[in-house]
Write a protein that holds these residues in place. Structure first.
Motif, short mmCIF file in Angstrom:
data_model
loop_
_atom_site.label_atom_id
_atom_site.label_comp_id
_atom_site.label_asym_id
_atom_site.label_seq_id
_atom_site.Cartn_x
_atom_site.Cartn_y
_atom_site.Cartn_z
N GLN A 164 8.01 57.43 49.05
CA GLN A 164 7.90 56.91 47.69
C GLN A 164 7.32 55.51 47.77
O GLN A 164 7.80 54.67 48.52
CB GLN A 164 9.27 56.87 47.02
CG GLN A 164 9.21 56.62 45.53
CD GLN A 164 8.51 57.76 44.80
OE1 GLN A 164 7.30 57.69 44.56
NE2 GLN A 164 9.22 58.80 44.46
N TYR A 174 14.69 57.10 50.04
CA TYR A 174 13.34 57.06 49.49
C TYR A 174 12.69 55.73 49.88
O TYR A 174 13.35 54.69 49.90
CB TYR A 174 13.37 57.16 47.96
CG TYR A 174 13.69 58.55 47.46
CD1 TYR A 174 12.68 59.39 46.99
CD2 TYR A 174 14.99 59.04 47.49
CE1 TYR A 174 12.97 60.67 46.54
CE2 TYR A 174 15.28 60.32 47.05
CZ TYR A 174 14.27 61.13 46.58
OH TYR A 174 14.55 62.39 46.15
N ALA A 195 6.80 56.93 40.27
CA ALA A 195 7.35 55.57 40.34
C ALA A 195 6.81 54.66 39.24
O ALA A 195 7.49 53.70 38.85
CB ALA A 195 7.07 54.97 41.71
N VAL A 197 11.88 51.59 44.46
CA VAL A 197 11.41 52.72 45.27
C VAL A 197 11.97 52.71 46.69
O VAL A 197 11.79 53.68 47.43
CB VAL A 197 9.86 52.77 45.33
CG1 VAL A 197 9.29 53.05 43.95
CG2 VAL A 197 9.29 51.49 45.90
N PHE A 244 16.05 56.71 42.47
CA PHE A 244 15.52 58.01 42.91
C PHE A 244 16.57 58.86 43.64
O PHE A 244 16.37 60.07 43.78
CB PHE A 244 14.29 57.81 43.79
CG PHE A 244 13.04 57.54 43.01
CD1 PHE A 244 12.32 58.59 42.46
CD2 PHE A 244 12.61 56.25 42.79
CE1 PHE A 244 11.17 58.36 41.73
CE2 PHE A 244 11.46 56.00 42.06
CZ PHE A 244 10.73 57.05 41.52
#
Length: 334
Positions: free
Chosen positions: A171, A247, A178, A226, A192
């Motif tokens: 990610q 992630y 995102a 992220v 996430f």
């Protein structure tokens, strides 16, 4: 023919649900779509090779009011694909007018909201048994690979001794999901890990034939929207194992779930360009494509037609997944 409406016009509607509607136009037809703005609606409807001119468009607050005023005349069922913080309010509105609902995971932004809505839904069902059924989308419980692995675990002569879930997901700040506004500035906890990691909690529970997750001892780390993850241990119906869901900017994604028996090991491994590979001691190794989304969609359409519930997609199942993710994200390290 089932008449379906869609609430939301984002990436997942355009790339997943509308192609599924087009692929199964012998069973379902899109009759209405509601979104905050007109542009995303037209972009989504480009996916339909035919029939888009007949779809009713509803835009903004006035459109929302008009949609719910006409919903039962236009639709038999509705797919709700909106930002996580808005899921519960739109599911509730659909259920209150009697529509069948398939809402995207998670069941709600938090477990208290989910419990309240599930309680209301069950009460409404007792009062109006003919109202539409509510299902929460969780395609991992219908993936052929995961169903097959579940069968191997269930049929093995001895119970699992432990398990290990490892999911490292790529990610970046510029990735398509995102950069969506509500994900870039989330108003819910878990980022996430809640949005995508809940799939892997469902995988773990389903393969282990587990009803409950308890004794969660995890540490949650969020260095940016992220760059987030959780790592630790938990019990699935009494079996203790380890969990890592993360992630971030990793060169290669890894998704693997291992179940250890006294005399065997079962492994589910994501294979790039294929899907999932399932291997178990004493059994032939098999590979499966990702078919859960289509299997889920078809099962839901059939359930709407028959007015029968799909056990794997009940909101209570989604609640167990959600509570587990909340517990895994409860202890912060920054």
């Amino acid at each position: 023919m089932i008449r379906v409406g869609v609430i939301g016009a984002g990436i997942f509607v355009k790339e997943t649900y509308l192609p599924l509607v087009a692929a199964h136009r012998d069973k379902v037809t899109l009759t209405a779509i509601l979104s905050r703005s007109a542009g995303p609606i037209e972009s989504c409807l480009e996916v339909l090779s035919e029939g888009s001119a007949d779809v009713r468009r509803f835009v903004g607050a006035e459109g929302e009011e008009a949609f719910f005023a006409q919903a039962t005349a236009l639709c038999d069922a509705v797919i709700v694909v909106v930002p996580i913080p808005l899921l519960a309010q739109y599911v509730e509105k659909c259920l209150q007018v009697g529509l069948a609902v398939l809402s995207e995971k998670p069941v709600a932004a938090n477990s208290s909201t989910a419990r309240e809505l599930i309680g209301s839904y069950r009460e409404w069902r007792r009062e109006r048994p003919s109202m539409g059924l509510w299902h929460v989308a969780e395609n991992y419980r219908l993936e052929s690979s995961i169903v097959y692995a579940r069968t191997l675990v269930r049929d093995h002569a001895r119970p699992p001794k432990t398990f290990a879930l490892t999911c490292i997901r790529q990610q970046t700040p510029t990735a398509k999901y995102a950069v969506t506004e509500w994900r870039a500035q989330p108003t819910y906890h878990g980022s996430f890990v809640l949005d995508g990691g809940i799939h892997f909690v469902a995988l773990m529970r389903h393969v282990l034939n587990g009803a409950t997750i308890s004794d969660v001892q995890c540490q949650y780390e969020e260095t940016s929207v992220v760059e987030v993850g959780t790592c630790g241990s938990c019990r699935v119906d009494g079996t203790l194992g380890t969990v890592q869901i993360r992630y971030g900017a990793f060169p290669t994604p890894v998704c693997r779930f291992d179940v250890f028996f006294e005399d065997a090991i079962l492994s589910i491994t994501q294979v790039k360009g294929v899907g999932y590979e399932v291997a178990m001691t004493g059994h032939e190794t098999r590979q499966f494509g990702f078919d859960g989304l289509e299997r889920e969609f078809v099962a839901w359409i059939e359930s709407v037609a028959a007015q029968t519930a799909i056990p794997a997609l009940q909101p209570e199942e989604g609640l167990v997944d959600l509570v587990a993710v909340e517990d895994m994200c409860a202890t912060n390290r920054r």
